[in-house]
Design an enzyme around this catalytic site. Structure first.
Site, PDB file in Angstrom:
ATOM      1  N   CYS A 146      -1.681   9.422   2.084  1.00 54.75           N
ATOM      2  CA  CYS A 146      -1.442   8.903   0.742  1.00 54.75           C
ATOM      3  C   CYS A 146      -2.595   9.176  -0.208  1.00 54.75           C
ATOM      4  O   CYS A 146      -2.398   9.290  -1.421  1.00 54.75           O
ATOM      5  CB  CYS A 146      -1.156   7.407   0.798  1.00 54.75           C
ATOM      6  SG  CYS A 146      -2.463   6.425   1.576  1.00 54.75           S
ATOM      7  N   GLU A 196       0.880  -1.175   0.000  1.00 52.03           N
ATOM      8  CA  GLU A 196       0.000   0.000   0.000  1.00 52.03           C
ATOM      9  C   GLU A 196       0.912   1.218   0.000  1.00 52.03           C
ATOM     10  O   GLU A 196       1.499   1.571   1.027  1.00 52.03           O
ATOM     11  CB  GLU A 196      -0.919  -0.015   1.225  1.00 52.03           C
ATOM     12  CG  GLU A 196      -1.839  -1.219   1.279  1.00 52.03           C
ATOM     13  CD  GLU A 196      -2.885  -1.239   0.177  1.00 52.03           C
ATOM     14  OE1 GLU A 196      -3.136  -0.162  -0.403  1.00 52.03           O
ATOM     15  OE2 GLU A 196      -3.442  -2.309  -0.105  1.00 52.03           O
TER      16      GLU A 196
END
Length: 492
Positions: free
Chosen positions: A294, A260
């Site tokens: 993110c 991720e």
């Protein structure tokens, strides 16, 4: 061991390695000093784990995993139910820790704890979700059974921005599905990302050795955490640069890597959007946790027909954001994680302005505090448009029509999240389908995570998915057992 009453006591009691159910000092050659990023207060000092402790942690996990996997899943899930109660009981202390170690505001801390609860609730259900199948065979007397079994031991490497949440996000489902775990938190958040997680599960009754936490750094252990023969899956959350290295090392040792990674999300405002609502969504999506997310909307793409109205309102709202002490409930933007990150952001802004961009708002820097910046007038080939900005900097980019919006949105090596604002939901869906990212939200922000919905990115934003049934794919493996009820005929 208790959580402690004061901040110093709280951190000191958790500033250790947690291996085989015991809190112990590391044997490495140096200490990680844990600082409050807002005021520089020393929170704790932790002697790093050496390769010896890495081996001890994995071997402890290996020994404990078989018994944990054999535990009735109805019994396993009780651990996660108790962990939920622990968070409820310790919420004020946990929030204080997130503010102190991460520089998170009260809003950020509440958001992080809310999602941590959601992932623990999902772990309760995951304990019962490793379902098998029976498949037919061309042989009338043969039976094919497919079992979902734990991979064994999982290595988890978590980041600094949402350390408590993003550790739990991989740790809890891996445990729920019968695995043991070795967790390495980021060196900037060793307590929120490591010690607190260990203490949470210890208090919830998880047997010793099933979860181990090692606080260390590649400078001390090299690739020992990934190369070690025990773990079968490495779950990493962090930058694409480090993720590439993790993936390479894991693949060379025949391990599965769940990655991720970073993002460069675009929030698109079409010509028929509710401009006021889009402004609210964009400001939150860009500046939540100082932009250290993110999924943050690095780029705000606005149809030229509403550019002036949107920009004026966006700038006006950004100017109202308060920068300062994250413990102040009125603060919107707290400190960046360290002085190096603050310097990198101010340097990036200065270079982008020098290259011709216009700063509609230019935040001042004071130590780790960096005020919000809004840039426009960027050249189409500006390097800043293609990269992840892990700080409070928004880029406003005009476009003419849907096709150009999609082209700009896709002009990045990343593909994590995104958003489309429009008065026509189905139009938004059509545009969303054309964006090369793992997640797109119509008429909402870019920062979302739901425990049952597959989460992950495309391109440099990662490999694999987490959440919901994707957790079963990530942390179990399929085993085929066939049963011959008659007698097979062999050619020799």
């Amino acid at each position: 061991m208790s959580y402690g009453t004061g901040t110093g006591s709280y951190f000191d009691k958790l500033a250790y390695q947690y291996i085989d159910g015991e809190w112990r000092a590391g044997s490495g050659s140096w200490d990680i000093v844990d600082f409050n990023p807002y005021d520089g207060e020393k929170l704790a000092s932790i002697t790093v784990a050496s390769a010896v402790e890495i081996d001890q942690a994995y071997r402890a996990a290996e020994r404990a995993q078989e018994g944990w996997a054999a535990t009735n899943p109805y019994t396993r899930r009780l651990v996660f139910e108790r962990a939920l109660r622990v968070i409820d009981d310790r919420e004020a202390e946990l929030s204080a820790a997130i503010m102190a170690e991460c520089g998170g505001t009260a809003v950020k801390a509440a958001f992080e704890l809310h999602l941590a609860r959601e992932f623990l609730r999902e772990a309760v259900q995951l304990s019962l979700r490793a379902e098998g199948r029976i498949l037919p065979s061309p042989d009338d007397t043969k039976e094919n059974r497919l079992y979902r079994v734990p991979v064994g031991v999982v290595g988890v490497i978590s980041p600094f921005n949402f350390p408590f949440l993003l550790s739990i996000k991989s740790v809890a489902p891996a445990l729920a599905l019968g695995n043991a775990v070795v967790l390495k938190p980021h060196q900037n958040t060793p307590v929120c990302g490591g010690g607190l997680v260990a203490r949470l599960f210890e208090e919830a009754g998880l047997p010793g050795g099933v979860l181990n936490v090692v606080v260390t750094d590649i400078a001390e252990i090299g690739d020992a955490l990934i190369e070690h023969p025990v773990p079968k899956v490495i779950s990493f959350t962090g930058s694409d640069k480090v993720g590439r290295h993790v993936a390479t090392v894991a693949a060379s040792h025949f391990k599965r890597a769940i990655l991720e990674l970073g993002g460069n999300s675009a929030l698109i405002v079409l010509d028929d959007a509710d401009v006021d609502y889009a402004v609210d969504a964009a400001v939150f999506s860009r500046f939540i946790h100082q932009g250290q997310v993110c999924m943050a909307a690095n780029r705000v793409l606005v149809d030229r027909s509403v550019e002036r109205e949107f920009t004026d309102k966006f700038v006006a709202k950004v100017r109202t954001l308060k920068v300062g002490d994250p413990c102040d409930p009125d603060t919107h933007i707290g400190p960046l994680i360290n002085a190096g990150q603050a310097e990198a952001i101010t340097t990036l802004v200065a270079q982008t302005v020098a290259d011709g961009a216009t700063a509609l708002v230019r935040g001042e820097a004071d130590g780790t505090l960096v005020g919000p910046t809004v840039l426009t007038g960027l050249a189409a080939d500006s390097p800043v448009l293609g990269q992840e900005i892990f700080g409070p900097v928004a880029l406003i980019v005009p476009f003419d029509g849907e096709d150009e919006a999609v082209r700009i949105a896709n002009a990045t090596p990343y593909g994590l999240s995104g958003a489309v604002h429009t008065g026509d939901v189905e139009r938004g869906v059509r545009v969303a389908k054309r964006i090369h990212s793992g997640m797109v939200h119509v008429n909402d922000g870019t920062v979302h995570d739901e425990a049952i919905v597959p989460f992950g990115g495309e391109k440099h934003s990662g490999v694999g998915r987490l959440n919901g049934d994707a957790m079963v794919d990530a942390f179990t493996t399929t085993k085929w057992i066939s049963i011959q009820h008659g007698r097979s005929r062999f050619p020799f």
